[in-house]
Structure formats: structure tokens, C-alpha cells
Design an enzyme around this catalytic site. Structure first.
Site, PDB file in Angstrom:
ATOM      1  N   GLU A  42     -36.651  45.345   5.057  1.00 52.08           N
ATOM      2  CA  GLU A  42     -35.246  45.462   6.391  1.00 52.08           C
ATOM      3  C   GLU A  42     -34.220  46.823   5.683  1.00 52.08           C
ATOM      4  O   GLU A  42     -33.323  47.028   6.069  1.00 52.08           O
ATOM      5  CB  GLU A  42     -34.906  44.675   5.874  1.00 52.08           C
ATOM      6  CG  GLU A  42     -35.262  43.014   5.394  1.00 52.08           C
ATOM      7  CD  GLU A  42     -33.957  41.867   5.252  1.00 52.08           C
ATOM      8  OE1 GLU A  42     -32.744  42.311   4.865  1.00 52.08           O
ATOM      9  OE2 GLU A  42     -34.409  40.399   4.639  1.00 52.08           O
ATOM     10  N   GLU A  91     -32.571  36.652  -1.818  1.00 48.28           N
ATOM     11  CA  GLU A  91     -31.891  36.996  -2.096  1.00 48.28           C
ATOM     12  C   GLU A  91     -31.143  35.588  -3.135  1.00 48.28           C
ATOM     13  O   GLU A  91     -29.550  34.870  -2.864  1.00 48.28           O
ATOM     14  CB  GLU A  91     -30.859  36.631  -1.316  1.00 48.28           C
ATOM     15  CG  GLU A  91     -30.947  37.728  -0.005  1.00 48.28           C
ATOM     16  CD  GLU A  91     -29.834  38.097   0.993  1.00 48.28           C
ATOM     17  OE1 GLU A  91     -28.926  36.589   1.036  1.00 48.28           O
ATOM     18  OE2 GLU A  91     -29.873  38.148   1.948  1.00 48.28           O
TER      19      GLU A  91
HETATM   20  C1  XIL Z   1     -29.452  39.449   9.210  1.00 50.32           C
HETATM   21  C2  XIL Z   1     -29.467  39.265  10.681  1.00 50.32           C
HETATM   22  O1  XIL Z   1     -29.737  40.297  11.403  1.00 50.32           O
HETATM   23  C3  XIL Z   1     -28.154  38.822  11.416  1.00 50.32           C
HETATM   24  O2  XIL Z   1     -28.525  38.133  12.367  1.00 50.32           O
HETATM   25  C4  XIL Z   1     -27.777  37.893  10.530  1.00 50.32           C
HETATM   26  O3  XIL Z   1     -26.816  37.470  11.651  1.00 50.32           O
HETATM   27  C5  XIL Z   1     -27.280  37.492   9.282  1.00 50.32           C
HETATM   28  O4  XIL Z   1     -28.695  38.106   8.679  1.00 50.32           O
HETATM   29  N1  XIL Z   1     -31.015  40.043   4.305  1.00 50.32           N
HETATM   30  C6  XIL Z   1     -31.441  39.482   5.176  1.00 50.32           C
HETATM   31  C7  XIL Z   1     -31.688  39.102   6.553  1.00 50.32           C
HETATM   32  O5  XIL Z   1     -32.360  38.886   4.132  1.00 50.32           O
HETATM   33  O6  XIL Z   1     -32.064  38.289   6.922  1.00 50.32           O
HETATM   34  C8  XIL Z   1     -30.075  39.732   6.766  1.00 50.32           C
HETATM   35  O7  XIL Z   1     -30.368  39.157   8.353  1.00 50.32           O
HETATM   36  C9  XIL Z   1     -29.866  40.728   6.207  1.00 50.32           C
HETATM   37  C10 XIL Z   1     -29.037  40.874   5.000  1.00 50.32           C
END
Ligand code: XIL
Length: 653
Positions: free
Chosen positions: A475, A356
Site C-alpha cells: 500500500e 493489522e
Molecule cells: C483505506 C481506504 O483507502 C479508505 O478508502 C478507507 O476509508 C479506509 O481504508 N490499511 C489498509 C487499507 O489495509 O485497507 C486501508 O485502506 C489503508 C490502511
């Protein structure tokens, strides 16, 4: 007390994982950011379990509770409230975080879900918090507030707080804290949650797509302790697993160790790390031979500010770019060195090196303190002035990552034109350098928004393919605005359309990873974005994903017995690791249970039990409940020849 189930876990046996969800009287679905604890509502229908511990304190027994926080003044005793009812009283509390703690390992067993219900009240006012604590395998405590800052002037009822833990946790407790007034507890009950069988006759998602790409998911430690949850993972998703949080910088970087190392050596460019939070996850992957996506090394979010500060101090000055480069190289080096040392057999097949780093317009983030995932500032940009840190991160990752570990740049809103283009440019440039292998597409969707429609995602994939690198959906989830039949149907169509698009591009997509399994434990639980509901039942979204495709025939991975991070046993029953089995082995087991401070792992007595001793001694139901007096009993039976072998494979009662 009803049906006391004594199952004492050895203090010193193993580390972390928890499942926490609750139906507290005023708590609705809520996410507590930070250490992977999800509070969510659980359907009342599933709350009729068998009671394993219950007390109204009328018998004056408070022996399952103790003072949390270790002051010398707090007393946990039997007493009365202002109306004369018998209750548990925590008095003499000298710190906010002192309070009564209930110890689960006295009555509960690992890998089982429990509902905990009780009433509590502060003597003069209630500004209390319900919290959870355990020690991980390295003895590091982890604690989390579950229901925060309850301010009522009357008794507060906690109903069906859902708790579970693995055999890698020790000293598991729920406690009350806040203020320093006396705290009263009454009507404390622990019930076992009935195990909900998963739907075994469904087609396995990973088998359906076996010819196209790996199917995976992300899991957090709480998931590991639920049998039903993990049955779903095994059936559908164990082509690839990502740790939901535990391999991120804030879980891995250890501030105290960094500061101590700096103090001892004068070197503040060699960040110290620990995988203690990730071990339960990694042990699972090792045991089940599941390939792991390493997520993530360099990110603006979930990365502590002190990592970028002089002396690793929270209030230190920002370090120079030169120093940060050294820190980055050593951090990445230490990360991979430790990971492959601890888990030489795990297939770390992919790694999100940078996460990101672009805005939706494809620009660097604003410089500043860390924020949460989303549009926040970046400390990396603060120190580097721009996004030049990305290239260095890939240089170092290539230098230190294990062979076979493909390196990805990962981002969300990947479909916004500015970001798509920035990702493509980056991929082309670093592919040419030989440091990047692929792009990770988070694919966090919201089906009511205009973007992305499946056809737009299709176009985006075509554009990305021009970069000539591997693509992974990393994701995937898709929220709906309101849980209505109509929206669930739309969600099914969306998942179905997206899977068709992924299938069409399967030559360039090597994995499709969902961000979780059941809606109630999703990071976006309120948007019910996943394929299974809180009762482990397939939603229509699941049927959208599978469609009418057939399962492919693929070999099942062979599961290895778990050692919970402990070494393999050398001589079964040999608790003192002397090379043979004698009565003093049984004695040591009992001592380590009765007096863990002296004889437990890391105990102070020179003859304390060691990790090897624990591995050797776990002969009764090996791998299920840590050391118990039953292990000692097995050894005694062996010594009087009433059984002929201590090898767990020959185990009988
Ligand atoms: C999220 C987790 O699922 C949560 O538990 C945490 O509080 C925040 O992060 N992008 C990503 C992930 O790369 O690591 C994130 O995961 C969601 C968005």
C-alpha cells in the site's frame, strides 16, 4: 435546456461505480469514510466543459427530476420561491430522505465525467444534504452523502460536483434530503468535463520494473469510470490490482442475508456474503487479465460488529469463541467459493488473510468494538481474548483459497521494532505449518517523520528476509506536510531511495503496490502522497520512482470485450432469448426501457427481459452504454435487410 443528449441506460442494466469530487462553495478536500467516495477540490482550470443539460426552470419542465425515497405524498413540481422566481419545488415531503432527485442516466453516458452545478434552499430553514445514489448489478442500492447538513438560511450554491459512472450502474441520481420542508432548486446544469489525455511518452513504471517485481495499485469504483485515470492504471500499474475497499468484510458481509439465512435454517454459523460492490472492479480485472490481491479477510477495521454478535444483531450479545470459529471458517469458505465461482478465470494470486492485528509493540489490540484503521480496538480480540484467531484464519484460508493464491499477513508501521519482530515470528511459525506464504508491508510513509528512512527500511527488509517468506509492498504512499516545491523535491528523493531499496531486495519482494494513482483521489489526499496529480500529470515523485531505468520488453495483456458481468451473447439481437431474432425482440427492448418495472431485468411481467436477453440485445456500440432504443433500431434494420449482421464486430451506423 441546451443540447439534450439522450442516452437512456436500460433500468436493470448493470451495477456499481462512481466518481465524486466537488468544488462546493464551502467544501474543501474531504474524505467521507465508508463507501469509497472521495470529495476533493478540482482545479477551476479544468471546469470549462460542454453543457449537456441546463435549466433555470422558467419553462416549467421538471421532467428530469422525481421524488426520491418512494413516499406517496412528495410532489415534484414547477413553482415559485418566496421572491416569485420560477424554480423546482419538492413539497409534501413526509420523510427526511424524500426529496428531489435528478436522474443522470437520462442525459449522461457512462465512463464520462460531469460537473453538476445548481442552487438550492429549504423553504423555512436549510438543513439539507446533497447525496448520490445508484443500484448495482444485483439491484442493491448504494447511496452516500456528498455535501452534508448544509445549514445556511439562504440559497446554497453547489458548483462543479464531479460525477461519473460505469455501465454497471443503474438509476444513477443526485438528490437532496434532510428535514421535511419544501426544497427549491434553481439553475441546474450538467457539463461534460473535458478528457485530459495522459502523458503517453512517459516510461511505464511496470515495464521499468518488469524484471524485479509486479507493479500494482489499488482502485475504487469511482476510478473505473474515469478514462484518464484508467489509462494511467493500464500504462503503469496493471501488474497487480487491489480493491480499495470493496473486498473488505464490511463490503462483502451481508447482514440481511445472514439474518434471513439464520431465520430460514436456524443456522447462525454460516455467514452470507455478496460481491456486488466488488463486481465492477473484478469485471475490469477479468477483462484486462490483471492479477488481483484479495484484500482482506480478517481485520479489526471495516468489519461490522454484528458479525460477532448473536443473531447477527447490532445489539446482540458477543458470540462465544467456538461459534466465532465456525463463522470464520464458513465466511472464508463462502468468500473463496463465491469468488472463484463468479470469476474462475481471474488470477487471485495473493490474499491478505489477516490485516493489522498487532500494535506497534507487537501485542494484540485491545478488545472492543471495531474502529477505523489505526490504533483502535479489535472485536476479534474481544471474542478470542488474544491473537489466537490469526492462526485459525490462515488454516481456513489455506483450506479454501484457490490454488496459486499466496497467503499474507499484512500490516502498517511495519518498521516499528515490536511489530517487525511480531511479524517475523508469525511468518516463521505459520510458514513451518504451511499456511502462510508471505508478509505484506503496507508502507504508508510520511516523509517528514523520522521513520522510516530508506536505509532503515533496508535494514528492516533484511531482518524480515530471515523469516524466509515472500515479501510484498502492498500500500505504498508517502505524504508531505505542505505542497511546496521543496517538499515535492524531498518526496521525489524519498520515492527514488525507497525504490532502490526495493530493487536491492527484489529477490524476496514479488510486488510493489501503490495505494492509489492520483493525489486528488488518495485516501490521504491532503498529503499529496502519490505519483500523479489531479490532472493526471506525472509529479516529480514519478520521476523519482522511474529514475534513469529503461523499460523492459514485456507482452501486453490481451483485453477481452466487456460483458459487464452479463453472460456472453448467444444469438445477437435475441432479446427474449427464444433462439431467433424477430420483431418482438425489438419491441421487448423498447418496453424494457419505457417500462422497466414491468419489462426490465427483474421486472414483474413474466415476459420481462433476462440477463441473457440483455447480453444478446446489446448490439449497438456493444458494451458502451447498455441497452438503448438504438439497439431496437439495429434489429429492425436487420429484419428489413438494410444490414446483414447484428454481430457487434460487423457494426456500422
Ligand atoms: C483505506 C481506504 O483507502 C479508505 O478508502 C478507507 O476509508 C479506509 O481504508 N490499511 C489498509 C487499507 O489495509 O485497507 C486501508 O485502506 C489503508 C490502511
Amino acid at each position: 435546456m441546451i443540447g439534450k443528449n439522450y442516452r437512456k441506460l436500460l433500468a436493470g442494466v448493470m451495477g456499481a461505480a462512481m466518481a465524486l469530487s466537488s468544488v462546493a462553495s464551502t467544501t474543501n478536500a474531504a474524505f467521507i469514510a465508508g463507501e469509497n467516495i472521495t470529495l476533493s477540490t478540482v482545479s477551476a482550470a479544468s471546469s470549462s466543459g460542454s453543457v449537456i443539460y441546463s435549466t433555470d426552470f422558467e419553462d416549467g419542465d421538471v421532467s428530469y427530476f422525481s421524488n426520491r425515497g418512494g413516499d406517496d405524498t412528495t410532489v415534484i413540481s414547477s413553482g415559485t420561491d418566496e421572491k416569485g422566481n420560477k424554480v423546482l419545488v419538492a413539497s409534501g415531503r413526509s420523510k427526511d430522505w424524500n426529496g428531489p432527485a435528478f436522474h443522470f442516466d437520462k442525459v449522461c453516458k457512462p465512463y464520462t465525467e460531469y460537473y453538476v452545478s445548481f442552487r438550492f434552499k429549504g423553504k423555512y430553514y436549510t438543513g439539507n444534504t446533497v447525496s448520490f445514489q445508484y443500484d448495482d448489478m444485483d439491484g442493491t442500492p448504494h447511496y452516500k452523502n456528498l455535501i452534508q447538513n448544509i445549514s445556511t438560511s439562504d440559497w446554497y450554491t453547489v458548483k462543479n460536483l464531479k460525477i461519473s459512472f460505469t455501465d454497471e450502474m443503474q438509476n444513477v441520481s443526485v438528490y437532496l434530503e434532510g428535514g421535511q420542508d419544501d426544497i427549491y432548486i434553481d439553475d441546474f446544469t450538467v457539463e461534460e468535463v473535458p478528457v485530459v489525455p495522459i502523458e503517453d511518452d512517459l516510461k511505464s513504471i511496470r515495464k521499468v520494473y518488469a524484471d524485479d517485481f509486479k507493479i500494482g495499485t489499488a482502485i475504487t469504483p469511482d476510478n473505473l469510470s474515469s478514462k484518464s485515470f484508467m489509462a494511467l492504471v493500464e500504462k503503469h500499474f496493471n501488474g497487480s490490482l487491489t480493491a480499495g475497499n470493496e473486498m473488505k468484510p464490511d463490503s462483502v458481509l451481508n447482514q440481511t442475508a445472514c439474518q434471513n439465512y439464520f431465520e430460514e435454517t436456524g443456522d447462525d454459523e454460516d455467514p452470507q456474503i455478496s460481491f456486488s460492490a466488488a463486481k465492477p472492479f473484478l469485471n475490469y480485472c477479468k477483462k484486462n487479465h490483471v492479477p488481483v490481491r484479495v484484500h482482506t479477510l480478517v481485520w479489526h477495521s471495516q468489519t461490522p460488529d454484528w458479525f460477532f454478535k448473536e443473531g447477527y444483531k447490532d445489539d446482540g450479545e458477543w458470540v462465544s469463541k467456538e461459534k466465532m470459529l465456525k463463522r470464520m471458517e464458513n465466511y472464508i469458505k463462502n468468500y473463496f467459493t463465491e469468488l472463484t465461482k463468479l470469476y474462475p478465470d481471474v488470477d487471485f494470486y495473493a490474499c491478505d488473510v489477516v490485516n493489522e492485528a498487532f500494535t506497534d509493540q507487537g501485542a494484540p489490540r485491545n478488545p472492543g468494538q471495531q474502529g477505523q484503521s489505526g490504533s483502535e480496538n479489535s472485536a476479534w480480540v474481544k471474542v478470542f481474548g488474544d491473537n489466537s484467531f490469526i492462526e485459525y484464519a490462515f488454516d481456513y484460508a489455506r483450506k479454501y483459497a484457490p490454488k496459486g493464491c499466496k497467503l499474507y499477513y499484512n500490516d502498517y508501521n511495519e518498521w516499528s521494532t515490536g511489530k517487525t519482530n511480531a511479524m517475523i515470528e508469525l511468518a516463521k511459525k505459520l510458514k513451518a505449518k504451511g499456511t502462510l506464504d508471505g508478509l505484506g508491508l503496507q508502507c504508508h510513509c510520511n516523509i517528514t517523520s523520522l521513520w522510516p528512512q530508506a536505509f532503515q527500511y533496508d535494514n528492516m527488509l533484511t531482518a524480515m528476509e530471515a523469516a524466509g517468506v515472500d515479501l510484498q509492498v502492498t500500500e505504498f504512499d508517502a505524504t508531505i506536510e505542505k505542497a511546496t516545491e521543496e517538499n515535492y523535491a524531498k518526496q521525489k528523493t524519498f520515492f527514488s531511495d525507497m525504490m532502490k531499496v526495493f530493487e536491492k531486495h527484489s529477490d524476496s519482494i514479488s510486488a510493489v503496490v501503490f495505494w492509489g494513482v492520483t493525489d486528488d483521489r488518495s485516501w490521504r489526499a491532503e498529503g499529496v502522497p502519490l505519483l500523479f496529480d489531479g490532472d493526471y500529470k506525472a509529479k516529480s515523485a514519478y520521476y523519482g520512482v522511474v529514475g534513469d531505468r529503461e523499460e523492459k520488453d514485456i507482452p501486453e495483456p490481451v483485453t477481452e470485450p466487456t460483458t459487464g458481468g452479463y453472460p456472453a451473447a448467444k444469438v445477437w439481437g435475441d432479446a427474449n432469448d427464444s433462439g431467433d431474432v424477430k420483431m418482438n425482440d425489438a419491441v421487448l427492448i423498447m418496453q424494457s426501457i419505457a417500462n422497466s418495472d414491468e419489462y426490465g431485468e427483474n421486472g414483474s411481467d413474466p415476459n420481462h427481459i433476462t440477463a441473457q436477453g440483455i447480453a444478446n440485445a446489446d448490439v449497438y456500440e456493444n458494451g458502451t452504454s447498455g441497452l438503448t432504443n438504438k439497439d431496437a433500431l439495429q434489429i429492425q434494420k436487420y429484419l428489413i435487410h438494410s444490414i446483414t449482421s447484428l454481430d457487434p464486430k460487423d457494426f456500422t451506423e
